[in-house]
Design a protein around this motif. Structure first.
Motif, short mmCIF file in Angstrom:
data_model
loop_
_atom_site.label_atom_id
_atom_site.label_comp_id
_atom_site.label_asym_id
_atom_site.label_seq_id
_atom_site.Cartn_x
_atom_site.Cartn_y
_atom_site.Cartn_z
N SER A 1 0.02 7.53 8.26
CA SER A 1 -1.31 7.00 7.67
C SER A 1 -2.62 7.02 8.55
CB SER A 1 -1.18 5.82 6.99
OG SER A 1 -0.48 5.99 5.76
N VAL A 2 -2.54 6.88 9.69
CA VAL A 2 -3.51 6.86 10.55
C VAL A 2 -4.10 8.37 10.76
CG1 VAL A 2 -4.55 6.21 12.95
CG2 VAL A 2 -3.07 4.63 11.59
N LEU A 3 -3.06 9.06 11.04
CA LEU A 3 -3.40 10.63 11.14
C LEU A 3 -3.96 11.01 9.75
CD1 LEU A 3 -3.11 13.61 12.63
CD2 LEU A 3 -0.77 13.71 11.43
N GLY A 4 -3.68 10.59 8.58
CA GLY A 4 -4.38 10.90 7.44
C GLY A 4 -5.89 10.61 7.53
N HIS A 5 -6.15 9.35 8.12
CA HIS A 5 -7.65 8.83 8.36
C HIS A 5 -8.16 9.64 9.22
CE1 HIS A 5 -7.97 5.43 5.98
NE2 HIS A 5 -6.83 4.73 6.29
N MET A 6 -7.52 10.17 10.40
CA MET A 6 -8.40 10.95 11.48
C MET A 6 -8.39 12.37 10.69
SD MET A 6 -8.65 9.39 13.90
CE MET A 6 -8.21 8.03 15.02
N ALA B 1 -6.34 18.41 14.10
CA ALA B 1 -6.01 17.07 14.29
C ALA B 1 -4.38 16.59 14.16
CB ALA B 1 -6.78 16.28 13.24
N GLY B 2 -4.03 15.83 15.09
CA GLY B 2 -2.41 15.72 15.07
C GLY B 2 -2.08 14.28 15.46
N LEU B 3 -0.80 13.87 15.64
CA LEU B 3 -0.45 12.82 15.96
C LEU B 3 -0.69 12.34 17.58
CD1 LEU B 3 3.01 12.04 14.05
CD2 LEU B 3 0.95 10.85 13.81
N ASP B 4 -0.58 13.54 18.14
CA ASP B 4 -0.69 13.36 19.99
C ASP B 4 -2.28 13.85 20.13
OD1 ASP B 4 1.84 12.45 20.14
OD2 ASP B 4 2.65 14.50 20.03
N THR C 1 0.66 -1.42 0.06
CA THR C 1 0.11 -0.07 0.06
C THR C 1 0.92 1.39 0.13
OG1 THR C 1 0.01 0.01 2.30
CG2 THR C 1 -1.86 -1.08 1.18
N THR C 2 0.29 2.36 -0.02
CA THR C 2 1.01 3.52 -0.31
C THR C 2 0.72 4.36 1.11
OG1 THR C 2 0.57 3.87 -2.54
CG2 THR C 2 0.93 5.94 -1.43
N VAL C 3 2.05 5.24 1.55
CA VAL C 3 1.96 5.72 2.67
C VAL C 3 1.47 7.05 2.26
CG1 VAL C 3 3.68 7.06 4.38
CG2 VAL C 3 3.96 4.77 3.58
N ILE C 4 0.42 7.64 3.25
CA ILE C 4 0.00 8.93 3.15
C ILE C 4 0.22 9.55 4.32
CG2 ILE C 4 -2.26 10.16 2.87
CD1 ILE C 4 -1.76 8.18 0.58
N THR C 5 1.21 10.65 4.13
CA THR C 5 1.68 11.42 5.21
C THR C 5 1.47 13.05 5.29
OG1 THR C 5 3.97 9.93 5.23
CG2 THR C 5 4.12 11.92 6.18
N PRO C 6 0.51 13.27 6.15
CA PRO C 6 0.03 14.72 6.11
C PRO C 6 1.30 15.57 6.73
CG PRO C 6 -1.58 13.11 7.21
CD PRO C 6 -0.46 12.30 7.03
N PRO C 7 1.31 16.89 6.38
CA PRO C 7 0.29 17.53 5.50
C PRO C 7 0.23 17.38 4.20
CG PRO C 7 1.97 18.91 6.15
CD PRO C 7 2.46 17.74 6.72
N ASP C 8 1.68 17.13 3.63
CA ASP C 8 1.85 16.71 1.99
C ASP C 8 0.86 15.77 1.48
OD1 ASP C 8 2.80 17.47 -0.38
OD2 ASP C 8 4.59 15.96 -0.13
N GLY C 9 0.79 14.65 2.04
CA GLY C 9 -0.15 13.73 1.77
C GLY C 9 -1.75 13.88 2.31
N ASP C 10 -2.68 13.39 1.50
CA ASP C 10 -3.86 13.86 2.31
C ASP C 10 -5.03 12.58 1.76
OD1 ASP C 10 -6.96 14.97 1.43
OD2 ASP C 10 -5.73 16.66 2.45
N MET C 11 -5.42 11.92 2.68
CA MET C 11 -6.15 10.90 2.65
C MET C 11 -7.58 11.06 1.76
SD MET C 11 -6.25 7.70 3.15
CE MET C 11 -5.12 7.53 4.54
N THR C 12 -8.21 12.37 2.03
CA THR C 12 -9.46 12.66 1.16
C THR C 12 -8.79 12.75 -0.37
OG1 THR C 12 -10.08 13.99 3.01
CG2 THR C 12 -11.31 14.47 0.75
N LEU D 1 -17.34 12.45 11.22
CA LEU D 1 -17.26 11.45 11.94
C LEU D 1 -16.72 11.30 13.25
CD1 LEU D 1 -17.28 9.16 8.98
CD2 LEU D 1 -19.27 9.71 10.04
N VAL D 2 -15.55 12.12 13.44
CA VAL D 2 -14.49 12.10 14.43
C VAL D 2 -14.26 13.43 14.75
CG1 VAL D 2 -12.30 11.55 15.25
CG2 VAL D 2 -13.68 9.67 14.05
N THR D 3 -14.16 13.65 16.36
CA THR D 3 -13.95 15.07 16.69
C THR D 3 -12.43 14.85 17.60
OG1 THR D 3 -14.97 17.26 17.69
CG2 THR D 3 -15.49 14.89 18.80
N THR D 4 -12.00 16.22 17.78
CA THR D 4 -10.84 16.43 18.75
C THR D 4 -10.71 17.92 19.09
OG1 THR D 4 -8.48 15.85 19.06
CG2 THR D 4 -9.02 16.72 16.85
N ASP D 5 -9.89 18.18 20.24
CA ASP D 5 -9.96 19.51 20.55
C ASP D 5 -8.75 19.99 19.71
OD1 ASP D 5 -11.79 19.20 22.42
OD2 ASP D 5 -10.41 18.36 23.88
#
Length: 299
Positions: A269-274, A289-292, A179-190, A282-286
């Motif tokens: 990649s999980v960050l990209g999904h988030m 959205a970041g790795l931590d 599979t391909t790595v999606i790495t924000p901010p240059d990579g974008d899952m959408t 579908l998901v929220t955070t304060d």
């Protein structure tokens, strides 16, 4: 399950005729992100295009030049994106051939991080002729290449369709071996999911990734790629629903079968999904959205 294709026969530096219009020379730069090495493609005869010249290795430059037949000239140098296993040799090849470089300049700069998610980035990459947005058609004797914008893996990723063989040079957008790595901010899952749908809709007969062998059962392979991402998304949502809202806690479970060297990249990649899930409500955070960040289901 993705029906990966990983069997490939080649010698480093040798030129293989892999289709009527395509030759391939593989660079000796194997690794966890490059598989067995960068496959540089030469398209056509007489006046040719070179796709993804590869890493700045003098021996690879020599091999590309040696692959040219008597009297052949390089008229186009095409780059799918700016990672260091794809673009750095473009300028040295241009110095030898005089051919212009086509591609899309680096747009979004990756944030500073100690996490190694790729073979490295050629952040100074700037083509002579911009293909951002896709749609451009490049021609030579008996060959036609169409630039197709496929952002997602990087913001500037371009694939190239070879009309005469209904084939796509897919760069790192779709690879047979992984599979391909999606790495924000240059990579974008959408963007990536939309680009996968675009490639699927074109109905290509063959995909020629920059790493590994060709994909010849294209539609089911791309469908499996898409299904894999949606399944991963469902796993992420399930983890959040169970109260595991931190990415660092999800990766060892979600990627248990993956080489641990790739887990830092997997976390991106999980960050990209988030980021995608937050955009879709579908998901929220304060905050951002970041790795931590601590994520929770919306509503």
């Amino acid at each position: 399950m993705i029906p990966y294709v990983r069997d490939i026969t080649f010698d480093y530096g040798a030129c293989d005729q892999v289709s009527p219009l395509i030759r391939r020379v593989v660079a000796n730069n194997p690794g966890p992100f490059t598989f067995l090495g960068t496959g540089t493609y030469i398209v056509g005869q007489g006046e040719v295009a070179v796709i993804d010249p590869g890493p700045d290795l003098p021996e690879h430059l020599d091999a590309i030049l040696a692959a040219l037949g008597p009297g052949e000239t390089v008229t186009h140098i095409l780059v799918t994106h700016h990672h260091s296993d794809h673009s750095p040799l473009a300028r040295p090849l241009q110095a030898k051939t005089g051919a212009p470089i086509y591609g899309c300049a680096v747009g979004v700069q990756a944030e500073e991080s100690t996490i190694k998610t790729e073979a490295g980035a050629d952040l100074g990459f700037a083509p002579d002729i911009s293909l951002c947005g896709g749609g451009a058609v490049l021609k030579g004797p008996n060959w036609t290449l169409e630039a197709i914008a496929t952002p997602g893996h990087t913001s500037n990723h371009i694939c190239f369709a070879l009309h005469e063989e209904n084939a796509l040079f897919s760069g790192d957008h779709i690879m047979g071996w992984s599979t391909t790595v999606i790495t924000p901010p240059d990579g974008d899952m959408t963007d990536y999911m939309e680009s996968l749908d675009l490639v699927k809709a074109r109905g290509f007969t063959t995909l020629w990734p920059t790493h590994g062998p060709p994909v010849t059962e294209v539609t089911p392979f791309v469908e499996a790629y898409i299904a894999h991402r949606r399944a991963r998304e469902a796993q992420v949502l399930a983890a959040v629903a169970e109260g595991h809202g931190r990415i660092k806690d999800m990766v060892p479970v979600l990627y248990a079968a993956v080489d641990k060297r790739l887990w830092p990249a997997a976390s991106r990649s999980v960050l990209g999904h988030m980021i995608d899930l937050v955009r879709r409500g579908l998901v929220t955070t304060d905050g951002e959205a970041g790795l931590d960040s601590d994520y929770r289901l919306a509503g």
